[in-house]
Design an enzyme around this catalytic site. Structure first.
Site, PDB file in Angstrom:
ATOM      1  N   ASP A 166       0.855  -1.172   0.000  1.00 45.84           N
ATOM      2  CA  ASP A 166       0.000   0.000   0.000  1.00 45.84           C
ATOM      3  C   ASP A 166       0.896   1.229   0.000  1.00 45.84           C
ATOM      4  O   ASP A 166       1.877   1.282   0.743  1.00 45.84           O
ATOM      5  CB  ASP A 166      -0.856  -0.010   1.278  1.00 45.84           C
ATOM      6  CG  ASP A 166      -2.304   0.290   0.994  1.00 45.84           C
ATOM      7  OD1 ASP A 166      -2.575   1.406   0.521  1.00 45.84           O
ATOM      8  OD2 ASP A 166      -3.154  -0.577   1.259  1.00 45.84           O
ATOM      9  N   ASP A 168      -3.212   4.724  -2.070  1.00 44.03           N
ATOM     10  CA  ASP A 168      -4.280   5.094  -1.147  1.00 44.03           C
ATOM     11  C   ASP A 168      -4.767   6.537  -1.333  1.00 44.03           C
ATOM     12  O   ASP A 168      -3.944   7.452  -1.410  1.00 44.03           O
ATOM     13  CB  ASP A 168      -3.714   4.940   0.280  1.00 44.03           C
ATOM     14  CG  ASP A 168      -4.757   5.124   1.360  1.00 44.03           C
ATOM     15  OD1 ASP A 168      -5.624   4.255   1.478  1.00 44.03           O
ATOM     16  OD2 ASP A 168      -4.698   6.148   2.069  1.00 44.03           O
ATOM     17  N   GLU A 195      -6.726   3.912  -5.569  1.00 45.83           N
ATOM     18  CA  GLU A 195      -8.033   4.147  -4.961  1.00 45.83           C
ATOM     19  C   GLU A 195      -8.415   5.582  -5.315  1.00 45.83           C
ATOM     20  O   GLU A 195      -7.793   6.519  -4.825  1.00 45.83           O
ATOM     21  CB  GLU A 195      -7.947   3.993  -3.442  1.00 45.83           C
ATOM     22  CG  GLU A 195      -9.287   4.164  -2.764  1.00 45.83           C
ATOM     23  CD  GLU A 195      -9.183   4.501  -1.285  1.00 45.83           C
ATOM     24  OE1 GLU A 195     -10.077   4.126  -0.533  1.00 45.83           O
ATOM     25  OE2 GLU A 195      -8.215   5.175  -0.869  1.00 45.83           O
ATOM     26  N   HIS A 254     -11.351  -3.880   2.431  1.00 48.60           N
ATOM     27  CA  HIS A 254     -11.245  -3.686   3.877  1.00 48.60           C
ATOM     28  C   HIS A 254     -11.984  -2.441   4.368  1.00 48.60           C
ATOM     29  O   HIS A 254     -12.018  -2.180   5.566  1.00 48.60           O
ATOM     30  CB  HIS A 254      -9.764  -3.577   4.271  1.00 48.60           C
ATOM     31  CG  HIS A 254      -9.144  -2.314   3.735  1.00 48.60           C
ATOM     32  ND1 HIS A 254      -8.989  -2.081   2.387  1.00 48.60           N
ATOM     33  CD2 HIS A 254      -8.678  -1.210   4.359  1.00 48.60           C
ATOM     34  CE1 HIS A 254      -8.455  -0.883   2.218  1.00 48.60           C
ATOM     35  NE2 HIS A 254      -8.252  -0.332   3.396  1.00 48.60           N
ATOM     36  N   ASP A 255     -12.518  -1.647   3.445  1.00 51.86           N
ATOM     37  CA  ASP A 255     -13.267  -0.445   3.819  1.00 51.86           C
ATOM     38  C   ASP A 255     -14.771  -0.620   3.637  1.00 51.86           C
ATOM     39  O   ASP A 255     -15.528   0.329   3.851  1.00 51.86           O
ATOM     40  CB  ASP A 255     -12.845   0.742   2.946  1.00 51.86           C
ATOM     41  CG  ASP A 255     -11.439   1.211   3.246  1.00 51.86           C
ATOM     42  OD1 ASP A 255     -10.985   1.055   4.394  1.00 51.86           O
ATOM     43  OD2 ASP A 255     -10.798   1.742   2.320  1.00 51.86           O
TER      44      ASP A 255
END
Ligand code: GLC
Ligand code: CA
Length: 556
Positions: free
Chosen positions: A98, A201, A258, A330-331
């Site tokens: 990440d 991210d 993202e 994961h969000d």
């Protein structure tokens, strides 16, 4: 469109804290991941993204990085990371980390030095403004995790700093070339180590609209969502092109961003031939239920909304590039709990949802446990929740006047912790995740839903994903499944989601997105049924009579 090495792969996200614990401290770790690489290979995974494992105080589960050059001891050591890269390479798996560079942790050395000397060079790494008690804050933006985006700079009564996320995640000032160079140096350091690339991210946030200013309030607390500021910001692509030129392009690295709140007309500059990223996640269906009031105000997503959102996204990307298709991460809550109605989350329905997503044009990106049909967690009390975002949304629901019970019931289905509970390996204690005490509760359904059970049963969700992956990789169908065009079929037939994939072969993918049966007319009889999530198929003169939640891939 130029073909890339990663186009025909299947990717998988690991949330390391909850994947596999090798030393009984209740926290998943890199040794744990290494011990499961054979399982990932057996599933057919060739790209692996690890959520952050850098040194972190874990205010936001590692998305608050205190040192980009070290591994948090909870996850292991740099040697473990190097071993993971080497072991993955042996198995043909490319590893992504990440890249969290919109912000760092308030415990990062840069921020500490900025606090020591706000007028020195590190003060310029952040957004620091003068402010006096009683004055209004520099802007009225609402942080993503609730409350104003500004907090007092530690050690200074008359200064504040900007954080779009948690107050322990100060935003980095990308306008400063020295900061940008530091980041490029760090990226190259990792790529030199053999990392294949990054998941990037929250990247749209690196460009702020300047000068920083207020926008009309759009929430009951008088603050304004960050998205309004982002609409006024221009020039993020200049930063991203510069970053790509100085880092990714030199290494031919794979990057997946993202990206929210981007401008549709910018898509070619993000993921086109000379775009700054390899690909981005398609979040269009995840965004369907968002409400300006918060999670408590979300409405269930219907099959029709889901289908239209997916088809629209496919059309946008068709001539531009490849997007990455997901049903969860994961969000987000678990996809099967979000897109399938309560009471209808059978294995057949889970396979249909997974199959419809997997067969889209783009890169299929699975999240750990998706291949088992893992579900949301029956949390009973807010004290079981770790996620800062859920805690903030819960407070928001209370402020809106909901009773504690109603606020809990409204918010919990969207908690990020639904996807963060430990991976369900087997039916032994703690689902085989740890022999210690897991950091977050295990979903009590693990005796029923776990890998060991599904591996031993050929009609399981797990085996269905394996078949999907095998079809994507098969010499006969790869060309069509990976590079074929996508055209919706009978898009107006209610609760039917069907589409053509056309390349060397012609495939028709269809899901009956409802519990009741329906008839799908066919132009002619199929040559072959490649995948069926049910034991039978009912072909008649007027078409195929689909049972509830039936999913088919037919060669036509
Ligand atoms: C991204 C991450 C999320 C994190 C946020 C701040 O959205 O996926 O988990 O909280 O960025 O870094
Ligand atoms: Ca551990």
């Amino acid at each position: 469109m130029k073909r890339q090495w990663w186009h025909d792969k299947t990717a998988y996200q690991i949330y390391p804290k909850s994947f596999c614990d090798s030393n009984a401290d209740g926290i998943g770790d890199l040794q744990g991941v290494i011990s499961k690489l054979d399982d990932l290979q057996a599933l057919g995974i060739e790209i692996l993204w690890l959520s952050p494992v850098y040194l972190s105080p874990m205010a936001d589960q590692g998305y608050d990085i205190a040192d980009y050059y070290s591994i948090d001891p909870r996850f292991g050591t740099m040697e473990d990371m190097e071993r993971l890269l080497a072991e993955a390479r042996k198995r043909g798996i490319a590893v992504l980390m990440d890249l969290v560079v919109n912000h760092c942790s308030d415990e990062h050395e840069w921020f500490r030095r900025a606090c020591e000397d706000p007028d020195g060079p590190y003060g310029q790494y952040f957004y620091i403004r003068d402010w006096h008690e009683g004055e209004k804050l520099p802007t009225n933006w609402c942080s993503y995790f609730g409350g104003p985006c500004w907090d007092k700079l530690p050690g200074h009564e008359d200064k504040v700093y900007l954080h779009l996320f948690h107050k322990k995640q100060p935003d980095l000032n990308w306008e400063n070339p020295a900061l940008r160079q530091e980041i490029y140096r760090m990226i190259n350091w990792w790529l030199d180590k053999g990392l294949a690339g990054f998941r990037i991210d929250a990247i749209i946030n690196i460009k702020k609209a300047l000068p920083l200013c207020d926008y009309p309030p759009d929430r009951p607390d008088g603050l304004c969502y960050v998205s309004t500021m982002l609409r006024h910001a221009h020039g993020v692509l200049d930063f991203l092109d510069e970053m790509a030129r100085n880092t990714f392009q030199k290494h031919d690295a794979f990057t997946i961003a993202e990206l929210f709140d981007d401008r549709p007309e910018d898509l070619p500059r993000f993921i086109g031939e000379d775009g700054c990223f390899s690909t981005i996640f398609d979040f269009s269906e995840n965004a369907l239920d968002s409400s300006p009031n918060g999670w408590y105000d979300r409405k269930p997503i219907t099959a029709e909304q889901y289908k239209q959102a997916v088809f629209a996204a496919q059309a946008r990307a068709a001539d531009v590039g490849f997007m990455a298709n997901i049903i969860e991460n994961h969000d987000e809550p678990r996809g099967v709990s979000r897109y399938l109605p309560r009471g209808e989350r059978s294995e057949a329905a889970k396979k249909m949802l997974g199959g419809l997503n997997f067969m889209l044009r783009g890169l299929p990106f699975l999240y750990q446990g998706q291949e088992l049909g893992m579900e949301n967690v029956p949390f009973a009390d807010i004290s079981q929740i770790d996620d800062i975002s859920t805690l903030d949304e819960y407070q928001g629901a209370l402020r809106a006047g909901l009773s504690p019970e109603d606020a809990f019931a409204a918010v919990i289905p969207f908690s990020r912790d639904n996807a963060r509970t430990p991976y369900q390996w087997n039916a032994s204690a703690n689902a085989g995740f740890t022999t210690g005490k897991p950091w977050l509760m295990v979903n009590p359904n693990y005796p029923r839903i776990n890998l060991a059970e599904q591996r031993g049963r050929t009609d399981s969700v797990y085996h269905f994903y394996r078949e999907l992956i095998a079809l994507r990789r098969s010499p006969a169908y790869r060309e069509t499944v990976v590079w074929g065009s996508l055209e919706p079929y009978l898009a107006h037939q209610r609760n039917l989601m069907a589409y053509w994939r056309k390349g060397e072969k012609t495939l028709l993918v269809a899901g009956n997105f409802q519990a009741g049966p329906q008839v799908m007319p066919l132009p002619h009889a199929p040559r072959q049924i490649l995948l069926n999530n049910l034991p039978d198929i009912d072909l008649r003169a007027d078409g195929v009579h689909l049972a509830g939640y039936q999913f088919l891939v037919m060669e036509m």
